[in-house]
Design a protein around this motif. Structure first.
Motif, PDB file in Angstrom:
ATOM      1  N   THR A   1      25.116 -28.980  -0.569  1.00 52.94           N
ATOM      2  CA  THR A   1      25.971 -29.179  -1.743  1.00 52.94           C
ATOM      3  C   THR A   1      25.219 -29.405  -3.040  1.00 52.94           C
ATOM      4  N   ASN A   2      24.032 -29.998  -3.009  1.00 48.46           N
ATOM      5  CA  ASN A   2      23.371 -30.329  -4.270  1.00 48.46           C
ATOM      6  C   ASN A   2      21.850 -30.171  -4.164  1.00 48.46           C
ATOM      7  N   PRO A   3      21.372 -28.947  -3.909  1.00 45.40           N
ATOM      8  CA  PRO A   3      19.926 -28.763  -3.741  1.00 45.40           C
ATOM      9  C   PRO A   3      19.178 -28.936  -5.063  1.00 45.40           C
ATOM     10  N   GLY A   4      18.005 -29.558  -4.978  1.00 48.30           N
ATOM     11  CA  GLY A   4      17.169 -29.679  -6.164  1.00 48.30           C
ATOM     12  C   GLY A   4      16.273 -28.479  -6.350  1.00 48.30           C
ATOM     13  N   LEU A   5      15.664 -27.989  -5.261  1.00 48.79           N
ATOM     14  CA  LEU A   5      14.792 -26.819  -5.304  1.00 48.79           C
ATOM     15  C   LEU A   5      15.299 -25.766  -4.327  1.00 48.79           C
ATOM     16  N   ILE A   6      15.495 -24.546  -4.828  1.00 55.28           N
ATOM     17  CA  ILE A   6      15.879 -23.406  -3.998  1.00 55.28           C
ATOM     18  C   ILE A   6      14.771 -22.368  -4.081  1.00 55.28           C
ATOM     19  N   VAL A   7      14.332 -21.879  -2.944  1.00 54.70           N
ATOM     20  CA  VAL A   7      13.297 -20.845  -2.870  1.00 54.70           C
ATOM     21  C   VAL A   7      13.912 -19.569  -2.308  1.00 54.70           C
ATOM     22  N   ASP A   8      13.732 -18.462  -3.023  1.00 55.64           N
ATOM     23  CA  ASP A   8      14.148 -17.141  -2.550  1.00 55.64           C
ATOM     24  C   ASP A   8      12.897 -16.438  -2.043  1.00 55.64           C
ATOM     25  N   ALA A   9      12.711 -16.437  -0.732  1.00 57.05           N
ATOM     26  CA  ALA A   9      11.484 -15.937  -0.110  1.00 57.05           C
ATOM     27  C   ALA A   9      11.593 -14.436   0.147  1.00 57.05           C
ATOM     28  N   GLY A  10      10.960 -13.657  -0.703  1.00 56.35           N
ATOM     29  CA  GLY A  10      11.086 -12.204  -0.667  1.00 56.35           C
ATOM     30  C   GLY A  10      12.139 -11.771  -1.668  1.00 56.35           C
ATOM     31  N   SER A  11      11.998 -12.221  -2.897  1.00 52.36           N
ATOM     32  CA  SER A  11      13.073 -12.131  -3.893  1.00 52.36           C
ATOM     33  C   SER A  11      13.278 -10.748  -4.473  1.00 52.36           C
ATOM     34  N   GLY A  12      12.241  -9.883  -4.415  1.00 48.90           N
ATOM     35  CA  GLY A  12      12.374  -8.613  -5.103  1.00 48.90           C
ATOM     36  C   GLY A  12      12.645  -8.821  -6.575  1.00 48.90           C
ATOM     37  N   PRO A  13      13.521  -8.009  -7.178  1.00 45.73           N
ATOM     38  CA  PRO A  13      13.744  -8.094  -8.629  1.00 45.73           C
ATOM     39  C   PRO A  13      14.635  -9.242  -9.061  1.00 45.73           C
ATOM     40  N   GLY A  14      15.011 -10.130  -8.168  1.00 45.35           N
ATOM     41  CA  GLY A  14      15.619 -11.383  -8.573  1.00 45.35           C
ATOM     42  C   GLY A  14      17.125 -11.393  -8.724  1.00 45.35           C
ATOM     43  N   VAL A  15      17.808 -10.374  -8.238  1.00 44.33           N
ATOM     44  CA  VAL A  15      19.266 -10.363  -8.371  1.00 44.33           C
ATOM     45  C   VAL A  15      19.890 -11.541  -7.628  1.00 44.33           C
ATOM     46  N   VAL A  16      19.497 -11.718  -6.379  1.00 45.03           N
ATOM     47  CA  VAL A  16      20.061 -12.825  -5.602  1.00 45.03           C
ATOM     48  C   VAL A  16      19.490 -14.157  -6.073  1.00 45.03           C
ATOM     49  N   SER A  17      18.247 -14.168  -6.524  1.00 46.40           N
ATOM     50  CA  SER A  17      17.682 -15.403  -7.082  1.00 46.40           C
ATOM     51  C   SER A  17      18.569 -15.931  -8.206  1.00 46.40           C
ATOM     52  N   CYS A  18      19.010 -15.026  -9.074  1.00 45.49           N
ATOM     53  CA  CYS A  18      19.864 -15.436 -10.189  1.00 45.49           C
ATOM     54  C   CYS A  18      21.258 -15.819  -9.705  1.00 45.49           C
TER      55      CYS A  18
ATOM     56  N   ALA B   1       0.813  -1.197   0.000  1.00 44.48           N
ATOM     57  CA  ALA B   1       0.000   0.000   0.000  1.00 44.48           C
ATOM     58  C   ALA B   1       0.855   1.259   0.000  1.00 44.48           C
ATOM     59  N   GLU B   2       2.108   1.141   0.368  1.00 44.82           N
ATOM     60  CA  GLU B   2       2.933   2.316   0.567  1.00 44.82           C
ATOM     61  C   GLU B   2       3.917   2.572  -0.566  1.00 44.82           C
ATOM     62  N   ILE B   3       4.297   1.550  -1.283  1.00 46.31           N
ATOM     63  CA  ILE B   3       5.411   1.671  -2.207  1.00 46.31           C
ATOM     64  C   ILE B   3       4.973   1.336  -3.625  1.00 46.31           C
ATOM     65  N   ASP B   4       5.351   2.180  -4.581  1.00 47.32           N
ATOM     66  CA  ASP B   4       5.142   1.920  -5.991  1.00 47.32           C
ATOM     67  C   ASP B   4       6.306   1.065  -6.467  1.00 47.32           C
ATOM     68  N   TRP B   5       6.068  -0.240  -6.606  1.00 51.04           N
ATOM     69  CA  TRP B   5       7.172  -1.149  -6.905  1.00 51.04           C
ATOM     70  C   TRP B   5       7.732  -0.944  -8.295  1.00 51.04           C
ATOM     71  N   THR B   6       6.887  -0.507  -9.237  1.00 44.98           N
ATOM     72  CA  THR B   6       7.398  -0.232 -10.578  1.00 44.98           C
ATOM     73  C   THR B   6       8.428   0.888 -10.519  1.00 44.98           C
ATOM     74  N   GLU B   7       8.156   1.882  -9.686  1.00 45.15           N
ATOM     75  CA  GLU B   7       9.090   3.000  -9.523  1.00 45.15           C
ATOM     76  C   GLU B   7      10.314   2.577  -8.717  1.00 45.15           C
ATOM     77  N   MET B   8      10.116   1.751  -7.695  1.00 36.58           N
ATOM     78  CA  MET B   8      11.213   1.368  -6.814  1.00 36.58           C
ATOM     79  C   MET B   8      12.126   0.309  -7.419  1.00 36.58           C
ATOM     80  N   ALA B   9      11.602  -0.473  -8.355  1.00 34.71           N
ATOM     81  CA  ALA B   9      12.338  -1.640  -8.847  1.00 34.71           C
ATOM     82  C   ALA B   9      13.743  -1.334  -9.346  1.00 34.71           C
ATOM     83  N   PRO B  10      13.940  -0.291 -10.172  1.00 32.24           N
ATOM     84  CA  PRO B  10      15.313  -0.035 -10.645  1.00 32.24           C
ATOM     85  C   PRO B  10      16.276   0.273  -9.503  1.00 32.24           C
TER      86      PRO B  10
END
Length: 301
Positions: free
Chosen positions: A56-73, A22-31
């Motif tokens: 050492t060998n995870p099959g599924l990794i979840v980034d909980a609260g990923s934002g624009p995906g930098v750390v996900s990648c 409700a507080e943040i325009d994510w399209t504006e904040m994303a960059p």
């Protein structure tokens, strides 16, 4: 807001919570979020290399609260055999995460899931071998219950890694030659006040001693480990660090200026004025020094 100690969760990512929407325009904040996460990527890379020694060998990794995906990648690159699910409450941020994964050639094992943490994790197809939650937990009112929900979504032997704590990011000397010495310490203090108010206003908020290893143990996990990672960009800081600092101070000026005295507000205005040689855009003593702390624990086999 919220992060580094806590201004708008600014540099990285990390959302998926109702009150923010409700507080943040994510399209504006994303960059801004994306640029900040990229700036901090060396810190994350070291943290993930440490994490790779535990899981050492995870099959599924979840980034909980990923934002624009930098750390996900970065997770996808660190664990090249894993499937990655970026989870966030903001569709505009997840759009950027998908675009980033496609640009990096990761789209075939990268997906997204939209919804509020922790409930949305129930929509995962199967349990996670690694669940990463960087500065998303403190946006949830009942952190103990959220950790328990995170733990429930782990596969046997799976690892939960949360990024909470560390140190406030510093970028200015104690005496900057204008205004009163100690400005950044005072900015940190008003941010801490804001953060406490933010936590108090969350739905279902529960006061909790922030002993993260103890909370991870209470969630039924074992083998807790803690390590902090440093980002050290010495003066004179590169242009992208200057842009990050300017964006950080601008958000403080907009959101917290009424908590500062007139002298500090004037100093902040000078620091943000691109025409002023004393501003963060020009000053040769600007640096960036940050420490973030990762806490991990695993589910029994």
């Amino acid at each position: 807001m919220a992060h580094d100690h806590h201004h708008a969760h600014q540099h990285e990512h990390r959302h998926g919570q109702h009150h923010d929407h409700a507080e943040i325009d994510w399209t504006e904040m994303a960059p801004l979020l994306e640029a900040g996460a990229e700036l901090f990527s060396p810190l994350y890379e070291r943290a993930l290399a440490w994490l790779a020694k535990q899981q050492t060998n995870p099959g599924l990794i979840v980034d909980a609260g990923s934002g624009p995906g930098v750390v996900s990648c970065l997770l996808a690159e660190t664990f090249p055999a894993a499937r990655i699910v970026a989870v966030d409450g903001s569709e505009p941020l997840l759009d950027r995460a998908r675009d980033r994964a496609a640009r990096l050639g990761l789209a075939d094992r990268f997906s997204t899931l939209a919804g509020d943490l922790p409930d949305v994790l129930g929509d995962l197809d199967y349990p996670a071998d690694l669940l990463w939650a960087s500065r998303s937990l403190h946006h949830l009112g009942d952190q103990r219950a959220a950790l328990a929900a995170f733990a429930e979504r782990l596969a046997p032997g799976g690892t939960l890694a949360i990024v909470e704590g560390g140190l406030p990011t510093r970028f200015l000397p104690r005496d900057i030659g204008i205004g009163r010495p100690g400005l950044q310490a005072r900015l940190n203090a008003v941010e801490e006040e804001w953060f406490a108010e933010m936590r108090a206003a969350l739905a279902g908020t529960v006061d909790e001693t922030e002993d993260w290893p103890a909370l991870l143990t209470a969630a039924g996990l074992a083998h807790t480990r803690t390590r902090s990672f440093l980002l050290d960009l010495p003066a004179p800081a590169p242009d992208r660090a200057r842009a990050y600092v300017a964006a950080t101070l601008s958000r403080i000026r907009e959101a917290l200026a009424d908590r500062l005295d007139a002298t500090d507000r004037t100093t902040l205005d000078r620091l943000l004025d691109p025409e002023d040689k004393a501003s963060v855009h020009h000053r040769p003593d600007l640096f960036l020094l940050a420490a973030q702390t990762v806490h991990t624990a695993s589910r029994a086999l």
